[in-house]
Design an enzyme around this catalytic site. Structure first.
Site, mmCIF file in Angstrom:
data_model
loop_
_atom_site.group_PDB
_atom_site.id
_atom_site.type_symbol
_atom_site.label_atom_id
_atom_site.label_comp_id
_atom_site.label_asym_id
_atom_site.label_seq_id
_atom_site.Cartn_x
_atom_site.Cartn_y
_atom_site.Cartn_z
ATOM 1 N N LYS A 280 35.699 -2.333 19.725
ATOM 2 C CA LYS A 280 36.972 -2.851 19.208
ATOM 3 C C LYS A 280 37.142 -4.314 19.600
ATOM 4 O O LYS A 280 36.609 -4.730 20.624
ATOM 5 C CB LYS A 280 38.136 -2.065 19.833
ATOM 6 N N ARG A 354 37.892 12.252 15.892
ATOM 7 C CA ARG A 354 37.569 13.382 15.015
ATOM 8 C C ARG A 354 36.363 14.156 15.534
ATOM 9 O O ARG A 354 36.241 15.366 15.318
ATOM 10 C CB ARG A 354 37.364 12.877 13.575
HETATM 11 N N1 BES Z 1 42.054 5.466 18.669
HETATM 12 C C1 BES Z 1 41.780 4.888 17.417
HETATM 13 C C2 BES Z 1 42.977 4.869 16.472
HETATM 14 C C3 BES Z 1 44.193 4.107 16.926
HETATM 15 C C4 BES Z 1 44.429 2.853 16.418
HETATM 16 C C5 BES Z 1 45.090 4.654 17.788
HETATM 17 C C6 BES Z 1 45.552 2.158 16.804
HETATM 18 C C7 BES Z 1 46.214 3.954 18.170
HETATM 19 C C8 BES Z 1 46.450 2.710 17.668
HETATM 20 C C9 BES Z 1 40.641 5.630 16.712
HETATM 21 O O1 BES Z 1 39.718 6.227 17.542
HETATM 22 C C10 BES Z 1 39.915 4.622 15.894
HETATM 23 O O2 BES Z 1 39.375 3.726 16.470
HETATM 24 N N2 BES Z 1 39.932 4.785 14.575
HETATM 25 C C11 BES Z 1 39.295 3.858 13.715
HETATM 26 C C12 BES Z 1 38.594 4.638 12.623
HETATM 27 C C13 BES Z 1 37.677 3.804 11.774
HETATM 28 C C14 BES Z 1 36.483 3.364 12.596
HETATM 29 C C15 BES Z 1 37.231 4.605 10.603
HETATM 30 C C16 BES Z 1 40.375 2.956 13.110
HETATM 31 O O3 BES Z 1 41.485 3.428 12.861
HETATM 32 O O4 BES Z 1 40.108 1.775 12.953
HETATM 33 ZN ZN ZN Z 2 38.183 4.867 18.124
#
Ligand code: BES
Ligand code: ZN
Ligand code: ZN
Length: 501
Positions: A280, A354
């Site tokens: 991230k 997931r």
């Molecule tokens: N934990 C994150 C989602 C999230 C984002 C929670 C902002 C709280 C605040 C999740 O694991 C994630 O990183 N999801 C990705 C999915 C993508 C790679 C398809 C996302 O939402 O960017």
């Molecule tokens: Zn994630």
């Protein structure tokens, strides 16, 4: 915070601050009604004067404070706006009580009494008021060393219910249990990842279970390997912190005769989400400590259910891992085999929630659960769709979806139904495994994430709450501090308590 119910009117309540809710007037010349009218009469028309000068209009969450109100036993009178009287519901009461507590304590008051009468003195209103007071009192600051900070908490919150306590003692007790359990969940969601590892989550969960007489089992890494939970273990392998799958069981003493339902509550417990190798951006990454808010919500719900005793069995499953980057971390392109045997191509290591959830969901099915509900901070895309107002609700079962919508409505937690048409499945195609963990397209990320989960629930009634946008408040509200919200706890508790058959 000590909570008490007493046979006192707004005039008699002896607190440091007595609170009354005052709704807006339909027409300016309308007289005040209810508890606010009683307070106004005793205090010499002070509230009416505020209305005349338009300093106070009764708009929801507006406040006005009077010191040394003549005619009242309390030292201060705090008036809180309730909005239009016709729309005043337990949900409004919860927020009004929260705003009252936060306003009063900011002015140095530690002893608060909320006076209710008439339509405000029903069990549902009083329960909501106690919840609101507890939720409003919560501050996410217990790591601050400033010795003054403990003084900020309210010592005593009383409900002054006039001359009849009919059914209100039980309501106060329910409000206390639910409010404290939601705060338990908020404490967990706020803990930083160095202090709250998966093992520490397991310890907190088993302590809570022991305290409230629930059975708790923690599956460790070796056990999960034996069972073949390759999707969960793939996420966890980059971390030096071992994973834990927490299982907490509640069984009713007298089960509902007509029901064979066994509810599973499954919560995403990523104690920190760096994204893994698909890392991230650093901006805002500190917030990924709350990526276990789903797990915290199901643990908080179990804490309440142990005391409120629904008539169906409820089992909580909290898969807990840390998603890290290291020489052992999972790579994009890796193929893992999930607990139910399907192979998954991990195209993005940041779509880890997931992966851990599907192993927990399949495990819940093998454990005999008939209905599955999960809560997860699953996608940023849900906040794109619904902002920070509603959580997304996805379900393969209309009846379960309706039960959740009804429960959430009563509890003032906002859920919005999202689609799960089979067409969305077309976005999940892998050339090399049964399914990829992300979709090929740019759009509908929250839906394709839910669709992925659906592939692992064996057509059992299942619902998924994407709480990524609603589990955390970036700015305080008048009735709630900045930080973890405890989203989901009240809906889960209500869902289980109201389960008829
Ligand atoms: N934990 C994150 C989602 C999230 C984002 C929670 C902002 C709280 C605040 C999740 O694991 C994630 O990183 N999801 C990705 C999915 C993508 C790679 C398809 C996302 O939402 O960017
Ligand atoms: Zn994630
Ligand atoms: Zn995550």
């Amino acid at each position: 915070m000590e909570i008490k119910l007493e046979l006192k009117t707004v005039v008699q309540a002896e607190a440091d601050t007595v609170v009354v809710v005052c709704c807006s007037k339909e027409k300016p010349e309308d007289a005040l009604a209810g508890t606010a009218a009683q307070a106004d009469t005793a205090a010499g028309g002070w509230i009416e004067e505020l209305f005349q000068r338009k300093e106070f209009t009764g708009k929801a969450l507006e406040t006005a404070l009077l010191h040394r109100p003549g005619g009242l036993a309390a030292k201060h009178l705090l008036v809180v706006g309730g909005g239009p009287a016709k729309q005043f519901s337990p949900g409004e009461m919860r927020k009004a009580a929260g705003a009252a507590v936060r306003t009063a304590k900011a002015k140095g008051s530690r002893d608060i009494s909320l006076a209710v009468s008439g339509a405000e003195a029903t069990p549902a209103m009083v329960e909501a008021a106690v919840e609101g007071a507890l939720l409003g009192d919560f501050e996410p600051d217990h790591h601050k060393t400033d010795p003054k900070k403990n003084e900020k908490a309210v010592d005593r919150f009383r409900v002054a219910a006039g001359d009849s306590l009919n059914g209100l003692a039980e309501a106060v007790e329910r409000g206390r249990i639910i409010g404290e359990s939601q705060n338990f969940s908020r404490v967990l969601a706020n803990e930083p990842a160095n202090l709250l590892t998966p093992s520490r989550m397991a310890r907190e969960a088993s302590q809570m279970a022991a305290q409230f007489g629930l059975a708790c089992e923690v599956l460790d890494e070796a056990r999960m390997r034996q069972l073949g939970m390759g999707a969960l273990l793939g996420v966890s392998q980059g971390s030096t912190e071992p994973p834990a799958l927490i299982v907490i069981r509640y069984k009713p003493e007298v089960p509902a005769a007509a029901s064979s339902a066994h509810l599973a509550l499954v919560g995403k417990g990523v104690t920190f989400d760096t994204g893994g190798v698909s890392i991230k951006p650093s901006e805002g990454m500190e917030k990924m400590k709350y990526d276990m808010a789903g797990a915290a919500a199901v643990l908080g719900a179990m804490r309440a259910l142990a005391q409120l005793k629904p008539r169906i069995p409820v089992t909580a499953f909290a898969p807990c891992v840390e998603n890290m980057v290291s020489g052992r971390a999972q790579r994009p392109g890796d193929i893992v085999t999930s607990y139910n045997g399907k192979t998954i191509e991990v195209l993005n290591t940041d779509a880890e929630g997931r992966l851990i959830l599907v192993d927990a969901l399949s495990y819940a099915i093998r454990q005999g659960c008939t209905h599955l509900v999960d809560a997860a901070t699953l996608t940023g895309a849900i906040a794109v769709a619904l902002a920070h107002i509603h959580a997304g609700l996805f379900s393969n079962d209309e009846a379960l979806r309706d039960r959740l919508l009804a429960a959430a409505k009563v509890e003032g937690e906002r859920l919005w139904p999202m689609p799960l048409d089979d067409d969305y499945k077309d976005y999940l195609k892998s050339a090399f495994a049964d399914i990829p963990n992300i979709s090929g397209g740019r759009y509908g990320g929250a839906i394709t994430a839910a669709k992925f989960l659906e592939e692992f629930v064996d057509e059992k009634p299942w619902a998924h709450l994407d709480i990524a946008g609603t589990a955390w408040l970036d700015d305080a509200k008048p009735f709630l501090a900045k930080g973890p919200t405890g989203m989901g706890v009240r809906t889960f508790v209500r869902l289980a308590l109201d389960w008829q058959n």
